[in-house]
Design an enzyme around this catalytic site. Structure first.
Site, PDB file in Angstrom:
ATOM      1  N   ASP A 147      -5.009  -1.021   5.452  1.00 35.20           N
ATOM      2  CA  ASP A 147      -3.626  -0.602   5.167  1.00 35.20           C
ATOM      3  C   ASP A 147      -3.601   0.689   4.355  1.00 35.20           C
ATOM      4  O   ASP A 147      -2.933   1.661   4.723  1.00 35.20           O
ATOM      5  CB  ASP A 147      -2.879  -1.683   4.361  1.00 35.20           C
ATOM      6  CG  ASP A 147      -2.465  -2.874   5.204  1.00 35.20           C
ATOM      7  OD1 ASP A 147      -2.983  -3.015   6.325  1.00 35.20           O
ATOM      8  OD2 ASP A 147      -1.618  -3.661   4.743  1.00 35.20           O
ATOM      9  N   ALA A 192       0.843  -1.205   0.000  1.00 38.61           N
ATOM     10  CA  ALA A 192       0.000   0.000   0.000  1.00 38.61           C
ATOM     11  C   ALA A 192       0.875   1.251   0.000  1.00 38.61           C
ATOM     12  O   ALA A 192       0.595   2.218  -0.720  1.00 38.61           O
ATOM     13  CB  ALA A 192      -0.926  -0.002   1.215  1.00 38.61           C
TER      14      ALA A 192
HETATM   15  O1  PMV Z   1       0.078  -8.092   6.407  1.00 33.57           O
HETATM   16  P1  PMV Z   1      -0.417  -6.749   6.043  1.00 33.57           P
HETATM   17  O2  PMV Z   1       0.473  -5.617   6.366  1.00 33.57           O
HETATM   18  O3  PMV Z   1      -0.845  -6.684   4.605  1.00 33.57           O
HETATM   19  O4  PMV Z   1      -1.747  -6.520   6.929  1.00 33.57           O
HETATM   20  C1  PMV Z   1      -2.907  -7.206   6.588  1.00 33.57           C
HETATM   21  C2  PMV Z   1      -4.028  -6.985   7.555  1.00 33.57           C
HETATM   22  C3  PMV Z   1      -5.129  -8.029   7.416  1.00 33.57           C
HETATM   23  O5  PMV Z   1      -6.144  -7.692   8.352  1.00 33.57           O
HETATM   24  C4  PMV Z   1      -4.608  -9.415   7.742  1.00 33.57           C
HETATM   25  C5  PMV Z   1      -5.713  -8.045   6.014  1.00 33.57           C
HETATM   26  C6  PMV Z   1      -6.607  -6.867   5.675  1.00 33.57           C
HETATM   27  O6  PMV Z   1      -6.888  -6.696   4.478  1.00 33.57           O
HETATM   28  O7  PMV Z   1      -7.050  -6.129   6.565  1.00 33.57           O
END
Ligand code: PMV
Length: 320
Positions: free
Chosen positions: A152, A110
């Site tokens: 994110d 992101a």
């Molecule tokens: O792993 P990251 O930084 O992409 O965080 C994802 C967060 C989740 O809740 C697991 C997925 C989401 O889309 O919210």
């Protein structure tokens, strides 16, 4: 000609990852200790419309028309063009760099889309509003992760702590008292998409049990919000650890993440949990100022690849 550049921070989920995909709330904060950067240079002697994109960290050096239309960079660039209502780009060279660990729960994808969209729009003379950047970055996240919640791209676009519920208006958090958080990297990369898909599969197989876990996580998130906004931060640590226990139950933790969490707690942290998609990536721990050094030393001895210290400042308007 000088480059036009933009940066975007990483992010940390304090509470509610995964449950947030299933319409429960989450709390996320920007993490300015790491960032993605995009720099756009005009290349007037290149043929018109030649857009070169270079991202050394992932071994990419291609022109826009060589990229697949569903490549994240192509989606972001076309998103900017569509938002601005333009159909061609002046020749330019876009260089993307990042200090955000990839696939580590810090929102690297992101942040890259956001830095890229901002820099390109500014280069074109039309800087974008945060909400427009957020919309573009969400489209990229959908392509990359399947069913992202949008947390994110939201926390990174606005660069402010958020209380986030999928498809609901964004609520910014007013943090009442500053907090010291430690972040420790397990050194293991794990892509978010498969972690999210795994939780969804298990939820579909056993909706009652998983629904109850998500509800318990949602309760922790709501309590944490009250704590953060009232300044009664005493319970925050235990709430983090309880959130970690529930993340273990939905099978997104790993022995390495568990070891780092237990190490932080044994060394005196007030609470600790994995952060982000899990399967690897980072843990966060809350520690009183005088315990920080001891917790950092213990985490490094237990195998953390690196640690960061993050001071979450209080929100100015929170102090009446
Ligand atoms: O792993 P990251 O930084 O992409 O965080 C994802 C967060 C989740 O809740 C697991 C997925 C989401 O889309 O919210």
């Amino acid at each position: 000609m000088p480059a036009i550049s933009a940066t975007a921070p990483g992010k940390l989920i304090l509470f509610g990852e995964h449950a947030v995909v299933h319409n429960r709330p989450a709390i996320a904060i920007p993490f300015n200790g790491v960032h993605a950067k995009a720099a756009v240079f005009a290349t007037p002697i290149a043929p018109t419309g030649r857009v070169r994109i270079e991202a050394q960290a992932i071994g990419l050096d291609q022109t826009l028309d060589q990229l697949a239309p569903d490549h994240p960079f192509a989606i972001a660039i076309h998103g900017v063009m569509k938002t601005l209502g333009i159909t061609w780009l002046p020749a330019c060279h876009i260089r993307i760099t990042s200090t955000i660990p990839i696939a580590a729960g810090m929102g690297s994808s992101a942040a890259v889309s956001i830095a890229l969209s901002r820099a390109l729009a500014a280069f074109l003379g039309h800087p974008l509003e945060d909400s427009a950047v957020n919309t573009i970055a969400f489209q990229v996240e959908q392509q990359l992760h399947g069913t992202p919640s949008g947390v994110d791209n939201t926390v990174i676009s606005f660069n402010r702590p958020v209380y986030f519920v999928r498809s609901q208006p964004i609520e910014f958090l007013k943090i009442r008292e500053p907090l010291d958080l430690l972040v420790a990297d397990s050194g293991i990369a794990a892509a978010t998409g498969p972690m999210v898909a795994g939780v969804s599969q298990r939820f579909n197989a056993d909706p009652d049990t998983y629904g109850a876990y998500f509800d318990q996580i949602a309760n922790l998130v709501r309590q944490a919000r009250m704590d953060l906004e009232s300044g009664a931060g005493n319970d925050l640590g235990p709430l983090m650890t309880q959130n970690h226990r529930l993340l273990q139950k939905i099978a997104v933790s790993t022995p390495e993440l568990d070891r780092l969490v237990e190490t932080a707690l044994a060394a005196g942290a007030l609470g600790a949990k994995l952060t982000g998609g899990g399967g690897g990536g980072n843990i966060i721990a809350l520690a009183a100022n005088h315990q920080i050094e001891k917790v950092v030393t213990a985490l490094l001895a237990a195998g953390a690849r690196r640690t960061w210290l993050l001071n979450l400042p209080r929100h100015e308007e929170a102090v009446s």
